[in-house]
Write a protein that holds these residues in place. Structure first.
Motif, PDB file in Angstrom:
ATOM      1  N   HIS A 160       0.539  13.673  -4.214  1.00 55.50           N
ATOM      2  CA  HIS A 160       1.139  12.362  -4.456  1.00 55.50           C
ATOM      3  C   HIS A 160       0.136  11.297  -4.050  1.00 55.50           C
ATOM      4  N   ALA A 161       0.477  10.036  -4.234  1.00 50.28           N
ATOM      5  CA  ALA A 161      -0.477   8.938  -4.088  1.00 50.28           C
ATOM      6  C   ALA A 161      -0.953   8.720  -2.665  1.00 50.28           C
ATOM      7  N   GLY A 162      -0.286   9.333  -1.688  1.00 50.77           N
ATOM      8  CA  GLY A 162      -0.688   9.108  -0.301  1.00 50.77           C
ATOM      9  C   GLY A 162      -1.071  10.364   0.448  1.00 50.77           C
ATOM     10  N   ARG A 163      -1.206  11.496  -0.236  1.00 52.18           N
ATOM     11  CA  ARG A 163      -1.454  12.777   0.444  1.00 52.18           C
ATOM     12  C   ARG A 163      -2.930  12.917   0.822  1.00 52.18           C
TER      13      ARG A 163
ATOM     14  N   LEU B 101      -4.539   7.070  -9.472  1.00 49.37           N
ATOM     15  CA  LEU B 101      -3.877   7.592  -8.273  1.00 49.37           C
ATOM     16  C   LEU B 101      -4.896   8.151  -7.282  1.00 49.37           C
ATOM     17  N   GLY B 102      -5.929   8.819  -7.786  1.00 49.38           N
ATOM     18  CA  GLY B 102      -6.983   9.343  -6.918  1.00 49.38           C
ATOM     19  C   GLY B 102      -7.768   8.238  -6.236  1.00 49.38           C
ATOM     20  N   ALA B 103      -7.819   7.065  -6.865  1.00 46.93           N
ATOM     21  CA  ALA B 103      -8.490   5.924  -6.251  1.00 46.93           C
ATOM     22  C   ALA B 103      -7.650   5.352  -5.109  1.00 46.93           C
ATOM     23  N   ASN B 104      -6.314   5.322  -5.292  1.00 44.02           N
ATOM     24  CA  ASN B 104      -5.444   4.910  -4.186  1.00 44.02           C
ATOM     25  C   ASN B 104      -5.608   5.861  -3.010  1.00 44.02           C
ATOM     26  N   LEU B 105      -5.651   7.168  -3.314  1.00 43.11           N
ATOM     27  CA  LEU B 105      -5.879   8.168  -2.271  1.00 43.11           C
ATOM     28  C   LEU B 105      -7.190   7.913  -1.539  1.00 43.11           C
TER      29      LEU B 105
ATOM     30  N   PRO C 189      -3.958   1.915  -8.109  1.00 44.13           N
ATOM     31  CA  PRO C 189      -2.664   1.223  -7.980  1.00 44.13           C
ATOM     32  C   PRO C 189      -2.404   0.895  -6.511  1.00 44.13           C
ATOM     33  N   ILE C 190      -3.124  -0.088  -5.974  1.00 42.18           N
ATOM     34  CA  ILE C 190      -3.103  -0.339  -4.529  1.00 42.18           C
ATOM     35  C   ILE C 190      -1.754  -0.857  -4.036  1.00 42.18           C
ATOM     36  N   ASP C 191      -0.911  -1.358  -4.934  1.00 41.63           N
ATOM     37  CA  ASP C 191       0.467  -1.716  -4.609  1.00 41.63           C
ATOM     38  C   ASP C 191       1.362  -0.835  -5.490  1.00 41.63           C
ATOM     39  N   LEU C 192       1.851   0.265  -4.937  1.00 41.20           N
ATOM     40  CA  LEU C 192       2.586   1.257  -5.723  1.00 41.20           C
ATOM     41  C   LEU C 192       3.905   0.714  -6.256  1.00 41.20           C
ATOM     42  N   SER C 193       4.534  -0.141  -5.492  1.00 40.89           N
ATOM     43  CA  SER C 193       5.807  -0.704  -5.929  1.00 40.89           C
ATOM     44  C   SER C 193       5.631  -1.586  -7.161  1.00 40.89           C
ATOM     45  N   GLU C 194       4.637  -2.477  -7.117  1.00 43.79           N
ATOM     46  CA  GLU C 194       4.383  -3.353  -8.263  1.00 43.79           C
ATOM     47  C   GLU C 194       3.918  -2.552  -9.474  1.00 43.79           C
ATOM     48  N   THR C 195       3.145  -1.497  -9.225  1.00 47.82           N
ATOM     49  CA  THR C 195       2.690  -0.651 -10.326  1.00 47.82           C
ATOM     50  C   THR C 195       3.874   0.041 -10.994  1.00 47.82           C
ATOM     51  N   SER C 196       4.810   0.528 -10.194  1.00 46.84           N
ATOM     52  CA  SER C 196       5.993   1.179 -10.743  1.00 46.84           C
ATOM     53  C   SER C 196       6.775   0.220 -11.630  1.00 46.84           C
ATOM     54  N   ARG C 197       6.926  -1.015 -11.169  1.00 50.08           N
ATOM     55  CA  ARG C 197       7.657  -2.006 -11.961  1.00 50.08           C
ATOM     56  C   ARG C 197       6.931  -2.308 -13.275  1.00 50.08           C
ATOM     57  N   ARG C 198       5.606  -2.454 -13.196  1.00 48.44           N
ATOM     58  CA  ARG C 198       4.835  -2.752 -14.403  1.00 48.44           C
ATOM     59  C   ARG C 198       4.905  -1.593 -15.402  1.00 48.44           C
ATOM     60  N   MET C 199       4.843  -0.383 -14.893  1.00 52.51           N
ATOM     61  CA  MET C 199       4.896   0.791 -15.765  1.00 52.51           C
ATOM     62  C   MET C 199       6.184   0.815 -16.587  1.00 52.51           C
ATOM     63  N   MET C 200       7.272   0.334 -15.987  1.00 52.55           N
ATOM     64  CA  MET C 200       8.573   0.391 -16.654  1.00 52.55           C
ATOM     65  C   MET C 200       8.861  -0.827 -17.527  1.00 52.55           C
ATOM     66  N   SER C 201       7.874  -1.715 -17.661  1.00 57.55           N
ATOM     67  CA  SER C 201       8.081  -2.905 -18.479  1.00 57.55           C
ATOM     68  C   SER C 201       8.126  -2.531 -19.961  1.00 57.55           C
TER      69      SER C 201
ATOM     70  N   ASN D 230       2.541   4.250   1.359  1.00 59.76           N
ATOM     71  CA  ASN D 230       1.334   4.856   0.804  1.00 59.76           C
ATOM     72  C   ASN D 230       0.474   3.939  -0.058  1.00 59.76           C
ATOM     73  N   SER D 231       0.823   2.680  -0.174  1.00 58.70           N
ATOM     74  CA  SER D 231       0.010   1.744  -0.951  1.00 58.70           C
ATOM     75  C   SER D 231      -1.308   1.471  -0.234  1.00 58.70           C
ATOM     76  N   ALA D 232      -2.411   1.649  -0.924  1.00 55.59           N
ATOM     77  CA  ALA D 232      -3.739   1.534  -0.309  1.00 55.59           C
ATOM     78  C   ALA D 232      -4.033   0.136   0.220  1.00 55.59           C
ATOM     79  N   VAL D 233      -3.381  -0.890  -0.350  1.00 52.06           N
ATOM     80  CA  VAL D 233      -3.678  -2.255   0.084  1.00 52.06           C
ATOM     81  C   VAL D 233      -3.396  -2.427   1.582  1.00 52.06           C
ATOM     82  N   ARG D 234      -2.499  -1.625   2.145  1.00 48.57           N
ATOM     83  CA  ARG D 234      -2.186  -1.694   3.572  1.00 48.57           C
ATOM     84  C   ARG D 234      -3.326  -1.158   4.434  1.00 48.57           C
ATOM     85  N   PHE D 235      -4.235  -0.395   3.838  1.00 46.67           N
ATOM     86  CA  PHE D 235      -5.280   0.289   4.596  1.00 46.67           C
ATOM     87  C   PHE D 235      -6.685  -0.238   4.319  1.00 46.67           C
ATOM     88  N   MET D 236      -6.835  -1.010   3.266  1.00 45.99           N
ATOM     89  CA  MET D 236      -8.168  -1.395   2.819  1.00 45.99           C
ATOM     90  C   MET D 236      -8.930  -2.233   3.841  1.00 45.99           C
TER      91      MET D 236
END
Length: 294
Positions: A75-78, A105-109, A131-143, A204-210
Motif C-alpha cells: 500500500h502507499a505507506g508500507r 504510489l512508489g514515489a509516495n513510498l 500522490p503526496i496527499d492521498l486524500s486529495e488524490t482519491s477525490r480527484r480520481m473519482m471526479s 501515509n501521505s508523504a507530504v507529512r514526511f517530506m
C-alpha cells in the motif's frame, strides 16, 4: 520479508555489459497495479543502463511476480517493506551507494521512507508523480473527468487483490467496491489496522514526511496531472527543505513527460540530477533488452 509472514518479494537486476564500478545501484519502485515490467520502469532502466549503472527493479509485496509468494499486499505507506529490501541487497551491489527512484504510489513510498529516516547506503533519490496527499488524490480520481480511467484502475486493483490468498470476508468486501475510496475504506485500511480510508490517507501521505528528508531528492510533478492535484506541491515550503529539488512543469501528465528526444523528459532530468549529485555517468549503447538479468 522479516515479519513472519513468509512473504517473498521478487526483483529483476539488470547489469550493463560494462558496469561502472564507482556508480551507485539504482533501485526502481513501481506505482499502483504496476510491477517490474511497467513501461516507465523499463524506460528508466534503459536510460540508466546506457550510462553504466546497474538497476534493480522491485516488485512490491503482492505485485507482479511477487504475487504468488505473498499473503499480504503493498500500500502507499508500507515503507517497512522497502526498507527491508534495501537492507537485503548484497553488499557488492551497494558498495557505491543506492539511488532510490519511485513512481506514483512508489514515489509516495519513497518520499515517506526518506522522511522517516534515510536507509543505509542511499545517496540520492527521485520521486515522479507522487500522490503526496492521498486524500486529495482519491477525490480527484473519482471526479467525472476521470471516469473511464478510474473504472479501469479500480478493476485492476480488485483483480490484483482477489488473486491473492486473503480471508473470504475481505474478498466479499472487495467484490462490492465501486471506487478507490471504498477500496481503501473496506480493504486497505482494515486489512492494515486503520479504522477508515480517511485515517489511512492521513497517516501515509508523504507530504507529512517530506520536511524530514535529508538526502538529495529530485521531486517531479506536472501541474496538469489529471489524477494528482498540484495543491499540496504548491503549498509545500520547499525553501525549508534544501535536500529537495522540485521540478513542477505546467505540462507532463501522470508519469508521462514525453520529450522531444528518445528518452522521457523525467528520465533526462534524473540523469542531470544524478550527475550533479554522484558525478559523471557513462554513455553506452546498451538497451534494456540487451542487458543481462540476474
Amino acid at each position: 520479508m522479516p515479519d513472519g509472514t513468509g512473504d517473498v518479494l521478487h526483483a529483476t537486476l539488470n547489469r550493463p555489459a560494462e558496469p561502472a564500478p564507482d556508480l551507485p545501484l539504482a533501485v526502481l519502485v513501481h506505482g499502483l497495479t504496476g510491477c517490474t515490467e511497467s513501461h516507465y520502469m523499463r524506460a528508466t532502466a534503459a536510460v540508466l543502463l546506457r550510462r553504466g549503472m546497474r538497476v534493480l527493479r522491485v516488485n512490491l509485496r503482492g505485485a507482479g511476480p511477487s504475487r504468488p509468494f505473498c499473503q499480504e499486499q503493498y500500500h502507499a505507506g508500507r515503507t517497512e517493506d522497502l526498507r527491508s529490501v534495501l537492507a537485503q541487497i548484497p553488499e557488492p551491489l551497494t558498495r557505491s551507494g543506492i539511488v532510490l527512484v519511485g513512481y506514483s504510489l512508489g514515489a509516495n513510498l519513497t518520499l515517506k521512507l526518506l522522511g522517516e529516516g534515510t536507509p543505509a547506503g542511499v545517496v540520492a533519490a527521485a520521486a515522479v508523480s507522487a500522490p503526496i496527499d492521498l486524500s486529495e488524490t482519491s477525490r480527484r480520481m473519482m471526479s467525472r473527468r476521470n471516469f473511464f480511467y478510474h473504472r479501469r484502475v479500480v478493476a485492476r486493483m480488485k483483480e490484483e487483490v482477489l488473486g491473492m490468498p486473503i480471508p473470504e470476508h475481505f474478498k466479499a468486501a472487495v467484490r462490492e467496491v465501486r471506487n478507490c475510496y471504498e477500496f481503501d475504506d473496506r480493504f486497505t485500511a482494515p486489512r492494515n489496522g486503520w479504522r477508515s480510508a480517511d485515517e489511512y490517507h492521513q497517516v501515509n501521505s508523504a507530504v507529512r514526511f517530506m520536511g524530514g528528508i535529508r538526502v538529495p531528492t529530485l521531486v517531479i510533478h506536472a501541474l496538469d496531472d489529471p489524477w494528482i492535484p498540484a495543491d499540496a506541491y504548491l503549498s509545500f515550503d520547499w525553501a525549508s527543505s534544501p535536500g529537495l529539488t522540485p521540478l513542477l512543469p505546467r505540462g507532463g501528465g501522470h508519469v508521462g513527460f514525453h520529450g522531444a528526444g528518445a528518452d522521457p523528459w523525467h528520465d533526462q532530468c534524473l540523469v542531470k540530477f544524478l550527475e550533479a549529485v554522484v558525478g559523471p555517468l557513462g554513455e553506452t549503447a546498451v538497451p534494456l533488452t540487451a542487458a543481462r538479468a540476474g
